[in-house]
Design a protein around this motif. Structure first.
Motif, PDB file in Angstrom:
ATOM      1  N   SER A  68       1.173  -1.442   0.045  1.00  0.00           N
ATOM      2  CA  SER A  68      -0.045   0.054   0.047  1.00  0.00           C
ATOM      3  C   SER A  68       0.755   1.269  -0.007  1.00  0.00           C
ATOM      4  O   SER A  68       2.032   1.057   0.113  1.00  0.00           O
ATOM      5  N   TYR A 146     -13.577   0.983  -4.950  1.00  0.00           N
ATOM      6  CA  TYR A 146     -12.669   1.309  -3.734  1.00  0.00           C
ATOM      7  C   TYR A 146     -13.138   2.414  -2.999  1.00  0.00           C
ATOM      8  O   TYR A 146     -13.700   3.615  -3.642  1.00  0.00           O
ATOM      9  N   ASP A 149      -7.418   3.321  -0.800  1.00  0.00           N
ATOM     10  CA  ASP A 149      -6.825   2.348  -1.245  1.00  0.00           C
ATOM     11  C   ASP A 149      -7.511   0.753  -0.852  1.00  0.00           C
ATOM     12  O   ASP A 149      -6.735  -0.380  -1.096  1.00  0.00           O
TER      13      ASP A 149
END
Length: 243
Positions: A68, A146, A149
């Motif tokens: 991420s 989404y 993230d």
């Protein structure tokens, strides 16, 4: 766990003359995560890149997945970028030292998305029309929803027809920073994110509550009207005369 620092390398596009470089500035462990800090340098600050993290475990062939931060597509040029890699979630165990490498290339969207504007409001359960151009005519597109993230849910597959009708399910929580991710089923590097938008209820919560109150009041009076009212006793017939 022994970790070795390795300067990141960028896959440069040959015909570009401007300087491009990735500088890994720091690597540290924080619990199960490896935090990699880097600078993405380019004379053209208007460019963006696709950035991925690789390791020596497979000789830097496949990018790691449990990452991420400033990783993936459409990463802007600049300093103080970070990638967080959850090693424990991705690797069962390893005993040798580990080297990491960051590779990137200039990001060119494989489709041009239309019909989604930054900050727009999308209501749950209501159909939205999106359009796009580009891509191969025979490819299948995957659409995911989404929030930042975090993957909220998949919205299914689409043929590359240039337009689609999408609907946000009613159980998606209202909120901001939602976006669509559209990817090519055959090529994991071909990914486009829409601008971020806000998801709201189809009907405001206040209206729903007001309807409930109205129904409750109506029900009260309806029930009340069915309850017998205590009225004064009506005199019965007179007694028969005695003989």
């Amino acid at each position: 766990m022994k970790v070795f620092k390795l300067l990141g390398l960028m896959a440069l596009v040959p015909y570009l003359a401007s300087a491009q470089e990735v500088q890994i500035t720091n690597i540290q462990m924080k619990g199960p995560d490896m935090i990699i800090s880097y600078n993405l340098i380019d004379e053209r600050i208007d460019r963006s890149y696709s950035m991925h993290l690789y390791t020596s475990l497979d000789n830097f062939i496949q990018p790691v997945e449990k990452v991420s931060g400033d990783v993936g597509v459409d990463i802007s040029v600049g300093a103080n970028k970070t990638i967080t890699w959850n090693i424990k979630e991705e690797l069962a165990d390893f005993s040798d030292g580990l080297k990491v490498e960051i590779k990137g290339q200039i990001y060119v969207p494989f489709i041009e998305l239309d019909g989604v504007e930054k900050g727009m409001i999308v209501k749950r359960g209501k159909i939205s029309d999106i359009r796009w151009t580009g891509g191969r005519g025979d490819n299948i597109l995957n659409v995911d929803l989404y929030q930042g993230d975090k993957l909220v849910r998949g919205l299914g597959e689409l043929p590359n027809t240039g337009n689609a009708m999408l609907k946000i399910p009613n159980n998606v929580p209202p909120g901001k920073n939602y976006r669509y991710k559209i990817s090519d089923e055959r090529n994991r590097d071909e990914v486009v994110f829409s601008p971020t938008f806000e998801v709201k209820r189809k009907f405001p919560l206040l209206i729903k509550m007001g309807s409930g109150i109205a129904i409750g009041v109506f029900g009260y009076y309806l029930v009340k009207s069915l309850i017998p009212v205590n009225e004064p006793d009506i005199a019965g017939p007179p007694d028969l005369p005695e003989r």
